[in-house]
Design a protein around this motif. Structure first.
Motif, PDB file in Angstrom:
ATOM      1  N   ALA A   1     -32.667  45.719 101.001  1.00  0.00           N
ATOM      2  CA  ALA A   1     -32.009  45.906 101.606  1.00  0.00           C
ATOM      3  C   ALA A   1     -30.620  46.431 101.067  1.00  0.00           C
ATOM      4  CB  ALA A   1     -30.852  43.943 102.072  1.00  0.00           C
ATOM      5  N   LEU A   2     -30.253  46.842  99.947  1.00  0.00           N
ATOM      6  CA  LEU A   2     -29.359  47.847  99.640  1.00  0.00           C
ATOM      7  C   LEU A   2     -29.387  49.233 100.075  1.00  0.00           C
ATOM      8  CD1 LEU A   2     -27.244  48.519  97.137  1.00  0.00           C
ATOM      9  CD2 LEU A   2     -29.322  48.816  95.346  1.00  0.00           C
ATOM     10  N   GLY A   3     -30.486  49.552  99.892  1.00  0.00           N
ATOM     11  CA  GLY A   3     -30.907  51.013 100.523  1.00  0.00           C
ATOM     12  C   GLY A   3     -30.934  51.452 102.996  1.00  0.00           C
ATOM     13  N   ARG A   4     -30.774  50.250 102.863  1.00  0.00           N
ATOM     14  CA  ARG A   4     -30.574  50.314 104.631  1.00  0.00           C
ATOM     15  C   ARG A   4     -28.636  50.084 104.647  1.00  0.00           C
ATOM     16  NH1 ARG A   4     -34.920  46.029 106.878  1.00  0.00           N
ATOM     17  NH2 ARG A   4     -36.889  47.779 106.686  1.00  0.00           N
ATOM     18  N   SER A   5     -28.194  49.350 103.596  1.00  0.00           N
ATOM     19  CA  SER A   5     -26.557  49.369 103.986  1.00  0.00           C
ATOM     20  C   SER A   5     -26.276  51.000 103.605  1.00  0.00           C
ATOM     21  CB  SER A   5     -26.139  48.394 103.134  1.00  0.00           C
ATOM     22  OG  SER A   5     -26.540  48.420 101.485  1.00  0.00           O
ATOM     23  N   MET A   6     -26.810  51.549 102.583  1.00  0.00           N
ATOM     24  CA  MET A   6     -25.875  52.609 102.111  1.00  0.00           C
ATOM     25  C   MET A   6     -26.817  53.921 103.039  1.00  0.00           C
ATOM     26  SD  MET A   6     -26.688  52.548  98.415  1.00  0.00           S
ATOM     27  CE  MET A   6     -26.703  53.211  97.696  1.00  0.00           C
ATOM     28  N   LYS A   7     -27.524  53.639 104.339  1.00  0.00           N
ATOM     29  CA  LYS A   7     -28.294  54.804 104.859  1.00  0.00           C
ATOM     30  C   LYS A   7     -28.346  55.053 103.905  1.00  0.00           C
ATOM     31  CE  LYS A   7     -25.620  52.645 108.283  1.00  0.00           C
ATOM     32  NZ  LYS A   7     -24.840  51.788 107.416  1.00  0.00           N
ATOM     33  N   VAL A   8     -29.688  55.156 103.360  1.00  0.00           N
ATOM     34  CA  VAL A   8     -30.780  55.712 102.969  1.00  0.00           C
ATOM     35  C   VAL A   8     -31.644  55.837 103.835  1.00  0.00           C
ATOM     36  CG1 VAL A   8     -32.461  56.061 100.185  1.00  0.00           C
ATOM     37  CG2 VAL A   8     -30.161  54.698 100.162  1.00  0.00           C
ATOM     38  N   THR A   9     -32.568  57.072 103.915  1.00  0.00           N
ATOM     39  CA  THR A   9     -33.680  57.356 105.337  1.00  0.00           C
ATOM     40  C   THR A   9     -34.633  57.815 103.971  1.00  0.00           C
ATOM     41  OG1 THR A   9     -32.588  59.403 105.187  1.00  0.00           O
ATOM     42  CG2 THR A   9     -31.662  57.270 106.702  1.00  0.00           C
ATOM     43  N   GLY A  10     -34.707  58.769 103.001  1.00  0.00           N
ATOM     44  CA  GLY A  10     -35.775  58.910 102.289  1.00  0.00           C
ATOM     45  C   GLY A  10     -35.697  58.499 100.787  1.00  0.00           C
ATOM     46  N   THR A  11     -36.813  59.040 100.261  1.00  0.00           N
ATOM     47  CA  THR A  11     -37.244  59.744  98.899  1.00  0.00           C
ATOM     48  C   THR A  11     -37.191  60.830  98.180  1.00  0.00           C
ATOM     49  OG1 THR A  11     -39.455  58.149  99.220  1.00  0.00           O
ATOM     50  CG2 THR A  11     -37.696  57.088  98.875  1.00  0.00           C
ATOM     51  N   PRO A  12     -36.855  61.152  97.603  1.00  0.00           N
ATOM     52  CA  PRO A  12     -36.117  60.476  96.184  1.00  0.00           C
ATOM     53  C   PRO A  12     -34.425  60.951  96.903  1.00  0.00           C
ATOM     54  CG  PRO A  12     -36.341  62.212  95.465  1.00  0.00           C
ATOM     55  CD  PRO A  12     -37.609  62.410  97.033  1.00  0.00           C
ATOM     56  N   THR A  13     -33.424  59.852  96.664  1.00  0.00           N
ATOM     57  CA  THR A  13     -32.177  60.061  97.062  1.00  0.00           C
ATOM     58  C   THR A  13     -31.795  59.403  95.722  1.00  0.00           C
ATOM     59  OG1 THR A  13     -32.952  59.419  99.265  1.00  0.00           O
ATOM     60  CG2 THR A  13     -30.449  58.774  98.630  1.00  0.00           C
ATOM     61  N   ILE A  14     -30.934  61.152  95.353  1.00  0.00           N
ATOM     62  CA  ILE A  14     -29.904  60.618  94.317  1.00  0.00           C
ATOM     63  C   ILE A  14     -28.524  60.514  94.224  1.00  0.00           C
ATOM     64  CG2 ILE A  14     -29.930  61.429  91.949  1.00  0.00           C
ATOM     65  CD1 ILE A  14     -32.035  63.898  93.058  1.00  0.00           C
ATOM     66  N   ILE A  15     -27.752  59.526  93.057  1.00  0.00           N
ATOM     67  CA  ILE A  15     -27.193  58.299  93.571  1.00  0.00           C
ATOM     68  C   ILE A  15     -26.050  59.543  91.839  1.00  0.00           C
ATOM     69  CG2 ILE A  15     -25.237  56.582  94.228  1.00  0.00           C
ATOM     70  CD1 ILE A  15     -27.463  57.548  96.363  1.00  0.00           C
ATOM     71  N   PHE A  16     -25.283  60.120  92.431  1.00  0.00           N
ATOM     72  CA  PHE A  16     -24.267  60.548  91.101  1.00  0.00           C
ATOM     73  C   PHE A  16     -22.676  59.524  90.735  1.00  0.00           C
ATOM     74  CE2 PHE A  16     -26.743  63.726  92.504  1.00  0.00           C
ATOM     75  CZ  PHE A  16     -27.003  64.572  91.528  1.00  0.00           C
ATOM     76  N   THR A  17     -22.818  59.129  89.469  1.00  0.00           N
ATOM     77  CA  THR A  17     -21.240  58.515  88.838  1.00  0.00           C
ATOM     78  C   THR A  17     -20.038  58.927  89.782  1.00  0.00           C
ATOM     79  OG1 THR A  17     -20.653  59.923  87.417  1.00  0.00           O
ATOM     80  CG2 THR A  17     -22.051  58.145  86.731  1.00  0.00           C
ATOM     81  N   ASP A  18     -20.164  59.824  90.989  1.00  0.00           N
ATOM     82  CA  ASP A  18     -18.950  59.882  91.380  1.00  0.00           C
ATOM     83  C   ASP A  18     -18.577  59.544  93.005  1.00  0.00           C
ATOM     84  OD1 ASP A  18     -20.171  61.293  92.341  1.00  0.00           O
ATOM     85  OD2 ASP A  18     -19.153  63.871  92.575  1.00  0.00           O
ATOM     86  N   GLY A  19     -20.137  59.284  92.936  1.00  0.00           N
ATOM     87  CA  GLY A  19     -20.435  58.177  94.402  1.00  0.00           C
ATOM     88  C   GLY A  19     -21.109  58.847  95.383  1.00  0.00           C
ATOM     89  N   SER A  20     -21.123  60.527  95.287  1.00  0.00           N
ATOM     90  CA  SER A  20     -21.843  60.520  95.810  1.00  0.00           C
ATOM     91  C   SER A  20     -23.238  61.081  96.248  1.00  0.00           C
ATOM     92  CB  SER A  20     -21.077  63.112  95.701  1.00  0.00           C
ATOM     93  OG  SER A  20     -21.332  62.935  93.830  1.00  0.00           O
ATOM     94  N   ARG A  21     -24.231  62.237  96.567  1.00  0.00           N
ATOM     95  CA  ARG A  21     -25.366  61.773  96.928  1.00  0.00           C
ATOM     96  C   ARG A  21     -26.574  63.382  97.123  1.00  0.00           C
ATOM     97  NH1 ARG A  21     -26.812  57.223 101.353  1.00  0.00           N
ATOM     98  NH2 ARG A  21     -25.060  56.477 100.555  1.00  0.00           N
ATOM     99  N   ILE A  22     -27.936  63.287  96.615  1.00  0.00           N
ATOM    100  CA  ILE A  22     -28.395  64.259  97.030  1.00  0.00           C
ATOM    101  C   ILE A  22     -30.042  63.905  97.596  1.00  0.00           C
ATOM    102  CG2 ILE A  22     -30.219  65.925  95.869  1.00  0.00           C
ATOM    103  CD1 ILE A  22     -27.496  66.887  94.823  1.00  0.00           C
ATOM    104  N   PRO A  23     -29.845  64.338  98.904  1.00  0.00           N
ATOM    105  CA  PRO A  23     -31.447  63.776  99.701  1.00  0.00           C
ATOM    106  C   PRO A  23     -32.303  64.481  99.067  1.00  0.00           C
ATOM    107  CG  PRO A  23     -29.623  64.843 100.858  1.00  0.00           C
ATOM    108  CD  PRO A  23     -28.769  64.903  99.623  1.00  0.00           C
ATOM    109  N   GLY A  24     -33.868  63.747  98.241  1.00  0.00           N
ATOM    110  CA  GLY A  24     -34.302  65.311  98.634  1.00  0.00           C
ATOM    111  C   GLY A  24     -34.705  65.411  96.114  1.00  0.00           C
ATOM    112  N   ALA A  25     -35.447  66.101  96.224  1.00  0.00           N
ATOM    113  CA  ALA A  25     -36.173  66.632  94.485  1.00  0.00           C
ATOM    114  C   ALA A  25     -35.130  67.835  94.723  1.00  0.00           C
ATOM    115  CB  ALA A  25     -37.527  66.695  94.566  1.00  0.00           C
ATOM    116  N   ILE A  26     -34.163  68.046  93.418  1.00  0.00           N
ATOM    117  CA  ILE A  26     -33.880  69.195  93.148  1.00  0.00           C
ATOM    118  C   ILE A  26     -34.378  69.526  91.660  1.00  0.00           C
ATOM    119  CG2 ILE A  26     -32.166  68.521  94.463  1.00  0.00           C
ATOM    120  CD1 ILE A  26     -30.141  68.221  92.010  1.00  0.00           C
TER     121      ILE A  26
END
Length: 239
Positions: free
Chosen positions: A201-226
């Motif tokens: 439910a959390l992922g859906r509410s945050m529109k996380v559509t794929g894995t991995p999705t990385i969330i940083f402490t400033d609220g930004s995100r990067i979808p995919g592996a880096i």
């Protein structure tokens, strides 16, 4: 040129900062576009942009554009042809920011490396190949706290395997054993409850559509592996 870009950036910020208080024209565009998008489309806001009279329409966590009469839809990205800056991506990044402190970290596995001063949250599926690749990357990173949300979206087996890992005596070891070495965790007891539904439910509410999705402490995100270099650069940029 720099002054012009700076002025444009200010204009852009002022224009979008008023998104929560729509003008009469923006409200008119909303009323015109909503019925044309269908019942399932949830329009969050309509904002006039600096781009050739287009209106930004936030709908279902995404952005589309329309004209003042809502006669045409423009589905795609607005990119500056001189700088190649992707304004649509910048807006989506802003819209999709999350408050890191609001994440239900009790539903995640916590792994502290070194002093643990830096932190990320990662949505991962145990059957995700790119997640396993990112786990290899994290082996190269020190002084970080990693919160792993097991986001089981790839197969029913993901739910079972995540539950077995969550219910292990040492969750982090069981997770690493599986993700890094392919070692299956022991079968969980029947009375152990994992936070699968809560994380889903959390992922859906945050529109996380794929894995991995990385969330940083400033609220930004990067979808995919880096890779490690990109991760270190991003962590260094986070204030």
């Amino acid at each position: 040129m720099k002054m012009m870009k700076a002025a444009f950036a200010v204009l852009l910020g002022l224009t979008f900062s008023a998104a929560f208080a729509e003008t009469a024209q923006e409200t008119a565009v909303r009323k015109a576009i909503e019925p044309r998008l269908g019942e399932e489309a949830k329009v969050a806001s309509v904002t006039k942009t600096p781009y050739s009279g287009l209106f930004e329409v936030q709908v279902n966590g995404d952005i589309i554009y329309t004209d003042a009469k809502a006669q045409y839809l423009f589905v795609g990205r607005v990119v500056d042809t001189k700088t190649y800056q992707d304004y649509t991506k910048a807006r989506l990044d802003e819209i999709n920011k999350v408050a890191f402190s609001d994440l239900p970290l009790e539903a995640a596995m916590k792994h502290v490396k070194g002093n643990g001063k830096r932190a990320i949250a990662v949505f991962e599926d145990p059957n995700c190949g790119y997640c396993k690749q990112f786990r290899q990357t994290l082996e190269q990173i020190n002084n970080i706290t990693v919160y792993t949300f097991m986001y089981n979206i790839l197969s029913p087996d993901s739910i079972t395997r995540s539950r077995n890992i969550w219910c292990s005596a040492d969750r982090n070891k069981a997770w690493d054993d599986w993700m890094l070495s392919g070692k299956n965790p022991a079968t969980a007891s029947d009375n152990c409850v994992a936070p699968h539904e809560k994380v889903l439910a959390l992922g859906r509410s945050m529109k996380v559509t794929g894995t991995p999705t990385i969330i940083f402490t400033d609220g930004s995100r990067i979808p995919g592996a880096i890779d490690a270099k990109a991760l270190e650069a991003k962590l260094a940029s986070v204030k």
